[in-house]
Each structure stands twice: as C-alpha cells, then as structure tokens.
Design a protein around this motif. Structure first.
Motif, PDB file in Angstrom:
ATOM      1  N   ARG A  84       0.812  -1.219   0.000  1.00 44.51           N
ATOM      2  CA  ARG A  84       0.000   0.000   0.000  1.00 44.51           C
ATOM      3  C   ARG A  84       0.843   1.265   0.000  1.00 44.51           C
ATOM      4  NH1 ARG A  84      -5.696   1.287   2.775  1.00 44.51           N
ATOM      5  NH2 ARG A  84      -5.944   3.232   1.687  1.00 44.51           N
ATOM      6  N   CYS A  85       2.003   1.233   0.625  1.00 47.68           N
ATOM      7  CA  CYS A  85       2.849   2.431   0.669  1.00 47.68           C
ATOM      8  C   CYS A  85       3.372   2.807  -0.723  1.00 47.68           C
ATOM      9  CB  CYS A  85       4.002   2.252   1.651  1.00 47.68           C
ATOM     10  SG  CYS A  85       5.166   0.961   1.197  1.00 47.68           S
ATOM     11  N   GLY A  86       3.391   1.862  -1.650  1.00 51.11           N
ATOM     12  CA  GLY A  86       3.840   2.156  -3.011  1.00 51.11           C
ATOM     13  C   GLY A  86       2.700   2.255  -4.005  1.00 51.11           C
ATOM     14  N   ASN A  87       1.470   2.359  -3.510  1.00 52.31           N
ATOM     15  CA  ASN A  87       0.297   2.339  -4.365  1.00 52.31           C
ATOM     16  C   ASN A  87      -0.602   3.554  -4.112  1.00 52.31           C
ATOM     17  OD1 ASN A  87      -1.102   1.051  -6.385  1.00 52.31           O
ATOM     18  ND2 ASN A  87      -2.084  -0.449  -5.068  1.00 52.31           N
ATOM     19  N   GLY A  88      -0.001   4.649  -3.704  1.00 51.66           N
ATOM     20  CA  GLY A  88      -0.756   5.857  -3.361  1.00 51.66           C
ATOM     21  C   GLY A  88      -1.514   6.458  -4.529  1.00 51.66           C
ATOM     22  N   ALA A  89      -0.949   6.373  -5.726  1.00 51.74           N
ATOM     23  CA  ALA A  89      -1.625   6.954  -6.900  1.00 51.74           C
ATOM     24  C   ALA A  89      -2.950   6.246  -7.162  1.00 51.74           C
ATOM     25  CB  ALA A  89      -0.723   6.879  -8.126  1.00 51.74           C
ATOM     26  N   ALA A  90      -2.963   4.931  -7.019  1.00 51.55           N
ATOM     27  CA  ALA A  90      -4.204   4.181  -7.227  1.00 51.55           C
ATOM     28  C   ALA A  90      -5.256   4.580  -6.201  1.00 51.55           C
ATOM     29  CB  ALA A  90      -3.937   2.676  -7.161  1.00 51.55           C
ATOM     30  N   HIS A  91      -4.837   4.757  -4.966  1.00 53.30           N
ATOM     31  CA  HIS A  91      -5.788   5.142  -3.924  1.00 53.30           C
ATOM     32  C   HIS A  91      -6.271   6.579  -4.113  1.00 53.30           C
ATOM     33  CE1 HIS A  91      -5.759   1.475  -1.565  1.00 53.30           C
ATOM     34  NE2 HIS A  91      -4.500   1.360  -1.958  1.00 53.30           N
ATOM     35  N   ALA A  92      -5.400   7.459  -4.570  1.00 51.71           N
ATOM     36  CA  ALA A  92      -5.814   8.834  -4.861  1.00 51.71           C
ATOM     37  C   ALA A  92      -6.816   8.850  -6.015  1.00 51.71           C
ATOM     38  CB  ALA A  92      -4.591   9.694  -5.196  1.00 51.71           C
ATOM     39  N   VAL A 113      -3.910  15.566  -7.863  1.00 49.49           N
ATOM     40  CA  VAL A 113      -3.652  14.793  -6.646  1.00 49.49           C
ATOM     41  C   VAL A 113      -3.092  13.407  -6.980  1.00 49.49           C
ATOM     42  CG1 VAL A 113      -6.020  13.901  -6.442  1.00 49.49           C
ATOM     43  CG2 VAL A 113      -4.610  14.138  -4.416  1.00 49.49           C
ATOM     44  N   VAL A 114      -3.480  12.842  -8.112  1.00 50.94           N
ATOM     45  CA  VAL A 114      -2.981  11.529  -8.535  1.00 50.94           C
ATOM     46  C   VAL A 114      -1.534  11.648  -9.010  1.00 50.94           C
ATOM     47  CG1 VAL A 114      -3.310   9.618 -10.144  1.00 50.94           C
ATOM     48  CG2 VAL A 114      -5.302  10.722  -9.092  1.00 50.94           C
ATOM     49  N   VAL A 115      -1.230  12.687  -9.765  1.00 52.79           N
ATOM     50  CA  VAL A 115       0.142  12.922 -10.229  1.00 52.79           C
ATOM     51  C   VAL A 115       1.075  13.114  -9.030  1.00 52.79           C
ATOM     52  CG1 VAL A 115       1.618  14.477 -11.545  1.00 52.79           C
ATOM     53  CG2 VAL A 115      -0.618  13.857 -12.448  1.00 52.79           C
ATOM     54  N   GLN A 116       0.616  13.887  -8.039  1.00 50.30           N
ATOM     55  CA  GLN A 116       1.442  14.085  -6.831  1.00 50.30           C
ATOM     56  C   GLN A 116       1.665  12.776  -6.085  1.00 50.30           C
ATOM     57  OE1 GLN A 116      -0.948  17.070  -4.901  1.00 50.30           O
ATOM     58  NE2 GLN A 116       0.125  18.775  -5.895  1.00 50.30           N
ATOM     59  N   ALA A 117       0.625  11.967  -5.974  1.00 52.73           N
ATOM     60  CA  ALA A 117       0.767  10.678  -5.298  1.00 52.73           C
ATOM     61  C   ALA A 117       1.707   9.750  -6.048  1.00 52.73           C
ATOM     62  CB  ALA A 117      -0.606  10.022  -5.103  1.00 52.73           C
ATOM     63  N   ALA A 118       1.636   9.784  -7.388  1.00 54.15           N
ATOM     64  CA  ALA A 118       2.535   8.961  -8.207  1.00 54.15           C
ATOM     65  C   ALA A 118       3.981   9.365  -7.972  1.00 54.15           C
ATOM     66  CB  ALA A 118       2.174   9.078  -9.687  1.00 54.15           C
ATOM     67  N   GLY A 119       4.231  10.663  -7.861  1.00 58.01           N
ATOM     68  CA  GLY A 119       5.583  11.135  -7.562  1.00 58.01           C
ATOM     69  C   GLY A 119       6.083  10.611  -6.229  1.00 58.01           C
ATOM     70  N   LYS A 120       5.215  10.587  -5.240  1.00 64.55           N
ATOM     71  CA  LYS A 120       5.568  10.043  -3.921  1.00 64.55           C
ATOM     72  C   LYS A 120       5.807   8.534  -4.010  1.00 64.55           C
ATOM     73  CE  LYS A 120       3.163  13.523  -1.212  1.00 64.55           C
ATOM     74  NZ  LYS A 120       2.018  13.795  -0.318  1.00 64.55           N
ATOM     75  N   ASP A 121       4.994   7.837  -4.803  1.00 67.65           N
ATOM     76  CA  ASP A 121       5.180   6.391  -4.974  1.00 67.65           C
ATOM     77  C   ASP A 121       6.555   6.085  -5.545  1.00 67.65           C
ATOM     78  OD1 ASP A 121       2.598   5.901  -4.086  1.00 67.65           O
ATOM     79  OD2 ASP A 121       1.780   5.493  -6.079  1.00 67.65           O
ATOM     80  N   LEU A 122       6.990   6.877  -6.514  1.00 65.40           N
ATOM     81  CA  LEU A 122       8.294   6.650  -7.138  1.00 65.40           C
ATOM     82  C   LEU A 122       9.432   6.893  -6.159  1.00 65.40           C
ATOM     83  CD1 LEU A 122       7.709   8.251 -10.651  1.00 65.40           C
ATOM     84  CD2 LEU A 122       7.889   5.818 -10.088  1.00 65.40           C
ATOM     85  N   GLY A 123       9.202   7.778  -5.194  1.00 64.34           N
ATOM     86  CA  GLY A 123      10.226   8.078  -4.195  1.00 64.34           C
ATOM     87  C   GLY A 123      10.308   7.061  -3.086  1.00 64.34           C
ATOM     88  N   SER A 124       9.285   6.198  -2.967  1.00 65.27           N
ATOM     89  CA  SER A 124       9.286   5.244  -1.842  1.00 65.27           C
ATOM     90  C   SER A 124       9.950   3.942  -2.178  1.00 65.27           C
ATOM     91  CB  SER A 124       7.867   4.963  -1.376  1.00 65.27           C
ATOM     92  OG  SER A 124       7.050   4.475  -2.407  1.00 65.27           O
TER      93      SER A 124
END
Length: 124
Positions: A84-92, A113-124
């Motif tokens: 789940r920590c790497g799947n934030g874009a899907a949840h957004a 909000v999805v683009v921002q979450a995807a960026g965070k996913d790539l960083g995790s």
C-alpha cells in the motif's frame, strides 16, 4: 499516461473491489491498444489468483476468468503485488472517482492529486 475511474455500487468487500479494479484496468488497456501492461495491486490474494495456473474457486472466479480470457490481447500482461505504501496513486485515483457518478477518463494527464501521489510512490 492515462487514468480512469469506474463507479461500482454495492461491492461486497475489498477483495472484490481490487479484482474489479484489475478487470477495469485490463479492459482500459485493451481499449487504448496497449500491447504490454503491468498491473500492480496491493491485494496479495487477488494478485496470487491472477498469476496462478490453478482454476479459482472463490467468489472472485468470474472476474479472474474474465481477466484471464483477455490475456491474448497483449504481448505481455503481468500482475505484481505492490504494498500500500507504493500504491498511493491508485488510492488517490479511487478517492477522485468517488466524486463522480459516471466513468471518467484522463488521457495524457491525470488529476493533480494523482500525479502528486505517483511522484511520492516513485520516491518510496
């Protein structure tokens, strides 16, 4: 990049929701003409059912069979578990979809909000 949401009412549980999301993702990829697709999900049991060669006998079996029947549309169709920590874009994207009563599609973009979450996913 493309994104979509599909409203589903009265979904039995989280496993059904995850399986239906995978089914919609595969259908959307076919509609876009994608030839190589990797579907990521955070439900390990659904991902295991999708990669297993054994016939599924659960309540999810119609969905699993439908997804499997579509494999011929692709040169490569893979399913992998992502925590789940790497799947934030899907949840957004899922949360964004709750604001709409009809399917929504984004081509070459996605909600901010999805683009921002995807960026965070790539960083995790």
């Amino acid at each position: 990049m493309a994104a979509c949401t599909y409203p589903h009412m009265r979904v039995a549980d989280a496993f059904m929701a995850e399986a239906m999301a995978c089914e919609q993702a595969v259908t959307f990829a076919i509609e876009l003409g994608c030839r190589s697709v990797q579907v990521e999900g955070d439900s390990l049991s659904v991902i295991k059912k999708l990669v297993s060669a054994a016939p599924d006998k659960s309540i999810l079996s119609p969905i699993i069979r439908d997804i499997s029947s579509k494999k011929g549309f692709f040169e490569s169709l893979t399913f992998s578990f992502v925590g789940r920590c790497g799947n934030g874009a899907a949840h957004a994207l899922c949360k964004e979809g709750l604001h709409h009563n009809n399917p929504r599609y984004w081509m070459e973009e996605a909600p901010k909000v999805v683009v921002q979450a995807a960026g965070k996913d790539l960083g995790s």
